[in-house]
Scaffold this active site. Sequence first.
Site, short mmCIF file in Angstrom:
data_model
loop_
_atom_site.label_atom_id
_atom_site.label_comp_id
_atom_site.label_asym_id
_atom_site.label_seq_id
_atom_site.Cartn_x
_atom_site.Cartn_y
_atom_site.Cartn_z
N LYS A 120 8.69 6.11 2.13
CA LYS A 120 9.83 5.16 2.06
C LYS A 120 11.09 5.88 1.56
O LYS A 120 12.16 5.76 2.14
CB LYS A 120 9.51 3.98 1.12
CG LYS A 120 8.32 3.14 1.57
CD LYS A 120 8.09 1.96 0.66
CE LYS A 120 7.66 2.34 -0.75
NZ LYS A 120 6.32 2.98 -0.83
N ARG B 121 9.20 -6.46 -2.77
CA ARG B 121 7.79 -6.10 -2.85
C ARG B 121 6.92 -7.34 -2.95
O ARG B 121 5.70 -7.25 -2.85
CB ARG B 121 7.64 -5.32 -4.14
CG ARG B 121 6.58 -4.31 -4.23
CD ARG B 121 7.04 -2.95 -3.83
NE ARG B 121 6.51 -1.93 -4.69
CZ ARG B 121 7.06 -0.75 -4.83
NH1 ARG B 121 8.15 -0.45 -4.19
NH2 ARG B 121 6.52 0.15 -5.59
N ARG C 201 3.38 15.74 -4.34
CA ARG C 201 4.79 15.39 -4.54
C ARG C 201 5.37 16.04 -5.80
O ARG C 201 4.73 16.06 -6.86
CB ARG C 201 4.96 13.87 -4.64
CG ARG C 201 6.38 13.49 -5.04
CD ARG C 201 6.76 12.08 -4.72
NE ARG C 201 5.93 11.10 -5.38
CZ ARG C 201 6.00 9.82 -5.13
NH1 ARG C 201 6.84 9.36 -4.22
NH2 ARG C 201 5.22 8.99 -5.76
N ARG D 257 -1.70 1.27 -7.81
CA ARG D 257 -0.49 0.98 -7.03
C ARG D 257 -0.86 0.57 -5.60
O ARG D 257 -0.26 -0.32 -5.03
CB ARG D 257 0.41 2.23 -6.98
CG ARG D 257 1.16 2.46 -8.27
CD ARG D 257 1.65 3.89 -8.39
NE ARG D 257 2.56 4.31 -7.36
CZ ARG D 257 2.79 5.58 -7.03
NH1 ARG D 257 2.17 6.55 -7.66
NH2 ARG D 257 3.63 5.88 -6.07
N ARG E 16 5.33 13.10 -10.89
CA ARG E 16 5.52 11.76 -11.46
C ARG E 16 4.25 11.32 -12.17
O ARG E 16 3.15 11.49 -11.64
CB ARG E 16 5.87 10.77 -10.34
CG ARG E 16 7.34 10.43 -10.29
CD ARG E 16 7.74 9.65 -9.08
NE ARG E 16 7.03 8.39 -8.90
CZ ARG E 16 7.25 7.57 -7.89
NH1 ARG E 16 8.15 7.86 -6.98
NH2 ARG E 16 6.56 6.44 -7.77
P1 AP5 Z 1 7.98 9.52 -0.62
O1 AP5 Z 1 9.09 9.45 0.38
O2 AP5 Z 1 8.31 9.85 -2.04
O3 AP5 Z 1 7.06 8.20 -0.53
P2 AP5 Z 1 7.33 6.72 -1.01
O4 AP5 Z 1 6.77 5.82 0.03
O5 AP5 Z 1 8.79 6.54 -1.37
O6 AP5 Z 1 6.39 6.72 -2.28
P3 AP5 Z 1 6.57 6.13 -3.72
O7 AP5 Z 1 5.38 6.64 -4.48
O8 AP5 Z 1 7.92 6.45 -4.29
O9 AP5 Z 1 6.44 4.62 -3.46
P4 AP5 Z 1 6.00 3.56 -4.47
O10 AP5 Z 1 6.31 2.36 -3.69
O11 AP5 Z 1 4.65 3.64 -5.00
O12 AP5 Z 1 6.91 3.93 -5.75
P5 AP5 Z 1 8.32 3.36 -6.22
O13 AP5 Z 1 9.08 4.50 -6.76
O14 AP5 Z 1 8.95 2.48 -5.20
O15 AP5 Z 1 6.91 10.57 -0.05
C1 AP5 Z 1 5.78 10.93 -0.82
C2 AP5 Z 1 5.55 12.45 -0.69
O16 AP5 Z 1 5.17 12.76 0.64
C3 AP5 Z 1 6.78 13.31 -1.01
O17 AP5 Z 1 6.35 14.46 -1.64
C4 AP5 Z 1 7.38 13.62 0.37
O18 AP5 Z 1 8.07 14.87 0.36
C5 AP5 Z 1 6.11 13.67 1.22
N1 AP5 Z 1 6.35 13.15 2.56
C6 AP5 Z 1 6.99 12.01 2.90
N2 AP5 Z 1 6.99 11.85 4.24
C7 AP5 Z 1 6.31 12.91 4.74
C8 AP5 Z 1 5.94 13.29 6.06
N3 AP5 Z 1 6.26 12.57 7.12
N4 AP5 Z 1 5.22 14.42 6.21
C9 AP5 Z 1 4.86 15.14 5.14
N5 AP5 Z 1 5.18 14.83 3.86
C10 AP5 Z 1 5.89 13.72 3.67
O19 AP5 Z 1 7.83 2.40 -7.42
C11 AP5 Z 1 7.28 2.92 -8.62
C12 AP5 Z 1 6.93 1.78 -9.55
O20 AP5 Z 1 8.12 1.02 -9.87
C13 AP5 Z 1 5.96 0.73 -8.98
O21 AP5 Z 1 4.61 1.11 -9.15
C14 AP5 Z 1 6.34 -0.50 -9.84
O22 AP5 Z 1 5.78 -0.41 -11.14
C15 AP5 Z 1 7.84 -0.38 -9.94
N6 AP5 Z 1 8.56 -1.05 -8.85
C16 AP5 Z 1 9.35 -0.45 -7.91
N7 AP5 Z 1 9.86 -1.37 -7.08
C17 AP5 Z 1 9.39 -2.57 -7.50
C18 AP5 Z 1 9.56 -3.91 -7.02
N8 AP5 Z 1 10.32 -4.16 -5.94
N9 AP5 Z 1 8.91 -4.90 -7.67
C19 AP5 Z 1 8.16 -4.66 -8.76
N10 AP5 Z 1 7.94 -3.41 -9.25
C20 AP5 Z 1 8.57 -2.39 -8.63
#
Ligand code: AP5
Length: 214
Positions: free
Chosen positions: A8, A83, A117, A161, A150
């Site tokens: 994402k 979410r 990551r 998660r 992270r």
């Molecule tokens: P990356 O692009 O970082 O993936 P992502 O989908 O953004 O993963 P996240 O772990 O950030 O998502 P998440 O939803 O769990 O965490 P968030 O920060 O939103 O890619 C991952 C890795 O793969 C990277 O190393 C990248 O380089 C690699 N990669 C990507 N695409 C690739 C490809 N095509 N090929 C090869 N490699 C690739 O949320 C964290 C926490 O915050 C949650 O657990 C929750 O506690 C809270 N939170 C956030 N938003 C909310 C909400 N809306 N409501 C309630 N709690 C929330």
Amino acid sequence: MGPPGVGKGTYAAMLSQAFGIPHVSSGELLRREVASGTDLGRLVSKYMAQGELVPDSLVNRVLFERLSKPDCRRGFVLDGYPRTLSQAEALEATFPLDLAILLTAPLEVVVERLAGRLYCPACGEVYHEKWRPPARPGVCDKCGHALIKRADDAPEVVARRYSEYLSSSKALAEFYERRGKLFVFDASGDARVLCPRLVEKIEELLRGKEVVKL
Ligand code: AP5
């Protein structure tokens, strides 16, 4: 939208560049509150550390404040928000979306992505040990800060998660499907190859609507 590690943040950064509009990541906004030690940061840190969703009222507050800033007037790319159904309803009533993109990839692919990551706590840039390594090992290309893993990428937190994602994702996808706004995109391949296709598809889907493009 999509499971943890599906890409994402990676796609949102590319779309933000392609359309010239800000990338707004709920996870990144919350991580910054935690790092700055604000009252809100203290409140949300325990949920994030355990891989649980932060309560809707707190997330909505942070997001709506960000989306009200002048740079979001021409549009924005959201990442990780909404979410839950309640977040989607609040968003639709205040900042209705043009399109909701659901990224998909098999579980083994997302687990590998999260395991490798690397994250820059200073500027938020994201790398991958194998797929997108920094030029100098362990150092951010953009700002020179040391890269870290992270804390919520630990395998037991990733499992929590992922199960949080499964429990809310179906209702969320149906919410946007009913409104004719859902687009499902297979993100299991290389993002640099797939992203131009996604941009083309978005332009096709939004043709006729007033959408910003550089
Ligand atoms: P990356 O692009 O970082 O993936 P992502 O989908 O953004 O993963 P996240 O772990 O950030 O998502 P998440 O939803 O769990 O965490 P968030 O920060 O939103 O890619 C991952 C890795 O793969 C990277 O190393 C990248 O380089 C690699 N990669 C990507 N695409 C690739 C490809 N095509 N090929 C090869 N490699 C690739 O949320 C964290 C926490 O915050 C949650 O657990 C929750 O506690 C809270 N939170 C956030 N938003 C909310 C909400 N809306 N409501 C309630 N709690 C929330």
